[in-house]
Design an enzyme around this catalytic site. Sequence first.
Site, PDB file in Angstrom:
ATOM      1  CB  SER A 238      -0.903   0.014   1.236  1.00  0.00           C
ATOM      2  OG  SER A 238      -0.125   0.181   2.415  1.00  0.00           O
ATOM      3  CE  LYS A 239      -2.771   5.906  -1.509  1.00  0.00           C
ATOM      4  NZ  LYS A 239      -3.697   6.989  -1.895  1.00  0.00           N
ATOM      5  NE  ARG A 240      -1.430   2.176   5.976  1.00  0.00           N
ATOM      6  CZ  ARG A 240      -2.586   1.789   5.434  1.00  0.00           C
ATOM      7  NH1 ARG A 240      -3.376   2.694   4.907  1.00  0.00           N
ATOM      8  NH2 ARG A 240      -2.941   0.510   5.405  1.00  0.00           N
ATOM      9  CB  SER A 241       4.335  -0.353   2.318  1.00  0.00           C
ATOM     10  OG  SER A 241       3.614  -0.402   1.110  1.00  0.00           O
ATOM     11  N   GLY A 242       5.654   2.787   1.232  1.00  0.00           N
ATOM     12  CA  GLY A 242       6.737   3.352   0.421  1.00  0.00           C
ATOM     13  C   GLY A 242       6.335   3.536  -1.021  1.00  0.00           C
TER      14      GLY A 242
END
Length: 483
Positions: A238-242
């Site tokens: 996801s976007k939160r992971s980079g």
Amino acid sequence: MVLLHLRQLPRKGSSIIFSVTSKRFLNSPARVRFAPSPTGQLHLGGLRTALFNYLLAKKTGGQFILRIEDTDQTRYVEGAVESLVKALNWAGIPHDEGPNVDGPHLPYYQSQRTELYREHAKDLVESGHAYRCFCTPERLSRTPYEGSTEHNDLVYGKINFSNKTIDDTILIKSDGYPTYHLANVVDDHLMEITHVLRGEEWLSSTPKHILLYKALGWKPPLFAHLPLLLNPDGSKLSKRSGDVHVEQYIEKGYLPEAIDNFVALLGWHPKDNSEALFTVKELIEEFDIKDINHSGAVVDHQKLDWINKHHILKRAETKEGLNSLVDILKPFVNKQYLSDLKGTEKEYRLESNYLARVIDAIKERIRNISDIPKLCSYYFEEPNYESTDALVLKKKLKQPAMELINTTEFIQEIKSLEPFEATHIKPWLYSLAESKNMNPNHLMMALRYKITGSRVGAGVAETIQVLGKNTTINRLEKQIKNK
């Protein structure tokens, strides 16, 4: 709203049976589609879906269609379509039909095909397979349906869906726009799509689509659902992971062939199970749906860096390839050094010929072209001898070696070196160390410190050649004055 009435669908016993082993598709050119929603930048998973569809089309002599699924106008992002097309073209995945590439099935924007969907929804209502409804979502919860719907997926194999999990599916929303389910099925049929390769998240929607094909009296395409992309910890990417968008990798200087190679290996392996380096042309030759795994694929950026490094080396083998690497490097150099070098006697360090020499010297030591201005700043500016890297290197230096290169005699010998090339400089340094009964590595390390102030770099002789005689001498003389 218009809903698909599941109780009115034809059944075989208590189950709806659907087989995807139709020979009419298996031995003919594949017509495939990539159908993103214009809601932002192209996700890495979206690129993989597009790539696998493209590979199948080209492997079979078929066509790759780009269709924009923009019926949800609340999520539409201005410029998203242009961004998607640009990213796909950058990756070397051009479409045969779609936006700006006319084909026999215009238009390729679903928002421009709404009347078509309404007509098919009307036909379903008239045939008793659908009904108009103004109920609340709670009212639509019905007694569970009996039986099951069977699907034979090209990746997951035979899957049986309990009809208890399927509700009456909305086809046309109250705003007059179709849902994904109706538009998807109608367009895939009318555009003569033979294979649908899409993400695993759509697997649960497959029985609804099968039921729609049945209700409309159409033959479904073959389905292949691709495994999820995962973080190293096993969570969904996801976007939160980079970095998850293709544009982020473009901005960081990754090569398109490296990104293609990397995403192709996320869930797919060639027949010999190797994880070799591939060009898109080679991927087309190797690709087979049968070699797609159904377990989640971990996005490992260290693996991407390794792949990118080897594609850099491959490009650098030819003059044309080296020049293309220069084109990628220039924006990074200009961003960091243009204001300092432009209009000075050192402006040549911005020129293509100089940048090509830098890449050729350092190519074995980098993973990404963007590493060069960050890790090898000494090619563009004077070394920073107070940096942490320089101070660590300084502690390792041997006094005899430092004393040798701090002499005017050493500098005079460098001035007299001709030709000033690594093939001449390197044996001279080894010969000098031998004559002084000195370890050559000690001499190289001291010289590296003096001319770069960094532990990172190509061979010392190669670095000296790129910097040139004047710069090398100036840095050595400056160090003598400041010692």
